[in-house]
Write an enzyme that holds these catalytic residues in place. Structure first.
Site, PDB file in Angstrom:
ATOM      1  N   ASN A 146       0.853  -1.197   0.000  1.00  0.00           N
ATOM      2  CA  ASN A 146       0.000   0.000   0.000  1.00  0.00           C
ATOM      3  C   ASN A 146       0.887   1.243   0.000  1.00  0.00           C
ATOM      4  O   ASN A 146       1.963   1.272   0.615  1.00  0.00           O
ATOM      5  CB  ASN A 146      -0.998   0.001   1.163  1.00  0.00           C
ATOM      6  CG  ASN A 146      -0.379  -0.159   2.530  1.00  0.00           C
ATOM      7  OD1 ASN A 146       0.669  -0.761   2.664  1.00  0.00           O
ATOM      8  ND2 ASN A 146      -1.021   0.396   3.549  1.00  0.00           N
TER       9      ASN A 146
ATOM     10  N   GLU B 239      -3.109  -4.620  -3.020  1.00  0.00           N
ATOM     11  CA  GLU B 239      -3.622  -5.525  -4.062  1.00  0.00           C
ATOM     12  C   GLU B 239      -3.665  -4.826  -5.414  1.00  0.00           C
ATOM     13  O   GLU B 239      -3.337  -5.402  -6.449  1.00  0.00           O
ATOM     14  CB  GLU B 239      -5.051  -5.984  -3.733  1.00  0.00           C
ATOM     15  CG  GLU B 239      -5.214  -6.685  -2.410  1.00  0.00           C
ATOM     16  CD  GLU B 239      -5.474  -5.731  -1.247  1.00  0.00           C
ATOM     17  OE1 GLU B 239      -4.804  -4.684  -1.157  1.00  0.00           O
ATOM     18  OE2 GLU B 239      -6.338  -6.041  -0.429  1.00  0.00           O
TER      19      GLU B 239
HETATM   20  N1  THU Z   1      -5.278  -1.214   2.487  1.00  0.00           N
HETATM   21  C1  THU Z   1      -4.763  -2.080   1.568  1.00  0.00           C
HETATM   22  O1  THU Z   1      -3.594  -1.948   1.168  1.00  0.00           O
HETATM   23  N2  THU Z   1      -5.558  -3.080   1.090  1.00  0.00           N
HETATM   24  C2  THU Z   1      -6.886  -3.247   1.430  1.00  0.00           C
HETATM   25  O2  THU Z   1      -7.588  -4.007   0.788  1.00  0.00           O
HETATM   26  C3  THU Z   1      -7.407  -2.492   2.590  1.00  0.00           C
HETATM   27  C4  THU Z   1      -6.653  -1.267   2.960  1.00  0.00           C
HETATM   28  C5  THU Z   1      -4.425  -0.115   2.977  1.00  0.00           C
HETATM   29  C6  THU Z   1      -4.829   1.221   2.424  1.00  0.00           C
HETATM   30  C7  THU Z   1      -4.311   2.148   3.500  1.00  0.00           C
HETATM   31  O3  THU Z   1      -2.964   2.471   3.217  1.00  0.00           O
HETATM   32  C8  THU Z   1      -4.324   1.328   4.773  1.00  0.00           C
HETATM   33  O4  THU Z   1      -4.499  -0.015   4.377  1.00  0.00           O
HETATM   34  C9  THU Z   1      -5.450   1.727   5.736  1.00  0.00           C
HETATM   35  O5  THU Z   1      -6.664   1.853   5.071  1.00  0.00           O
END
Ligand code: THU
Length: 295
Positions: A209, A222
């Site tokens: 992320n 993802e």
């Molecule tokens: N996040 C992801 O990387 N994947 C997901 O499916 C849910 C949320 C990340 C986005 C953000 O950087 C952090 O988790 C908190 O929302």
């Protein structure tokens, strides 16, 4: 990892891109904390024969030769010698210079034919073998040989080139997701996520992320993995592994929708706090809207 190329024989560009992927995976697997570099010479049988004779006193051509610059203490490899690596830091390269690898292009093609796999896979294997030597692995004693083979296999597996041609295991995919998580940029939520997406052709793309001071511009792990994959020409996916800590990182609604575009039947594996769970995307996004609805 920085590869400085020197080439006297032309090769397909795909060969070099898979070799670069192998080098990046090797540096990651070995746990190198700083950027590392190696010089890679792709040459003819005649040239490698001359190098083999001049530097090793062996009067014949071969597939790969490596000349490490760092001498590691007995039984240790690069990942366990970070301070020693710093001594080989090269200001011009901005990286720790680990040595030279020479590969015969004629051997790449001949051995690929002999073993019945692609020249890309053979080139990635030979580079991986050379890099393992630059990291301090060797295959003189049985125990060392096993350790080196294991390392080579894990590098090739992480770029979708396992020796048996078999699929990447769930455990390997989960491990690649945990590894990708280490590169998360999440200074706002402090919720680090990693993903590893398995393509039908065996390649694996990792993602993390990536947050932004303008919060809405954050990209989930993802989607980072999926966008990387699609932009490299992959379009069929069989499994995605997602790693976090604290709570089960089931994909958010946006990621479910984006995954559904390309792979409505994909297996979704999640891992957190040492636990693992799995569900098909069709269960996570029932009655999903997708390309099929626009025909
Ligand atoms: N996040 C992801 O990387 N994947 C997901 O499916 C849910 C949320 C990340 C986005 C953000 O950087 C952090 O988790 C908190 O929302």
């Amino acid at each position: 990892m920085k590869l400085e190329w020197e080439q006297s024989v032309a090769v397909d560009p795909g060969l070099r891109s898979l070799m670069q992927a192998a080098a990046d995976a090797a540096a990651l697997r070995e746990g190198l904390q700083r950027e590392a570099a190696a010089h890679v010479r792709l040459c003819s049988d005649k040239e490698i024969h001359e190098i083999n004779a001049a530097y090793r006193g062996v009067d014949r051509a071969t597939d790969v030769l490596s000349f490490p610059t760092v001498s590691y203490p007995e039984g240790k490899t690069a990942g366990q010698c970070q301070a020693l690596l710093r001594e080989s830091y090269d200001d011009e390269l901005n990286a720790c210079f680990l040595g030279d690898i020479v590969i015969s292009v004629e051997h790449i093609y001949a051995q690929a034919r002999e073993y019945g796999h692609s020249p890309e896979r053979e080139a990635a294997y030979l580079l991986t073998h050379g890099l393992c030597h630059l990291f301090g692995y060797d295959h003189m004693e049985d125990a060392d040989k096993t350790r080196m083979r294991k390392m080579e296999e894990s590098i090739l597996e992480s770029i979708g080139q396992a020796r048996d041609g078999g699929a990447v295991s769930d455990e390997a995919l989960l491990e690649l997701a945990r590894e990708a998580r280490k590169r998360s940029y999440s200074p706002y939520s402090h919720y680090a996520v990693g993903a590893a997406l398995l393509c039908a052709d065996g390649r694996v793309f990792q993602g993390c992320n990536i947050e932004n001071a303008s919060f809405g511009l954050t990209n989930c792990a993802e989607r980072t993995a999926l966008f990387k994959a699609v932009s490299e020409g992959a379009s069929e996916f069989t499994a995605v592994a997602i790693a976090s800590e604290g709570s089960a990182p089931w994909p958010c609604g946006a990621c479910r929708q984006v995954l559904n575009e390309f792979a409505p039947g994909i297996r979704v594996l999640v891992t957190w706090n040492g636990q693992v769970a799995e569900a098909p995307l069709s269960e996570l996004l029932p009655h999903g809207f997708g390309p099929k609805d626009l025909q």
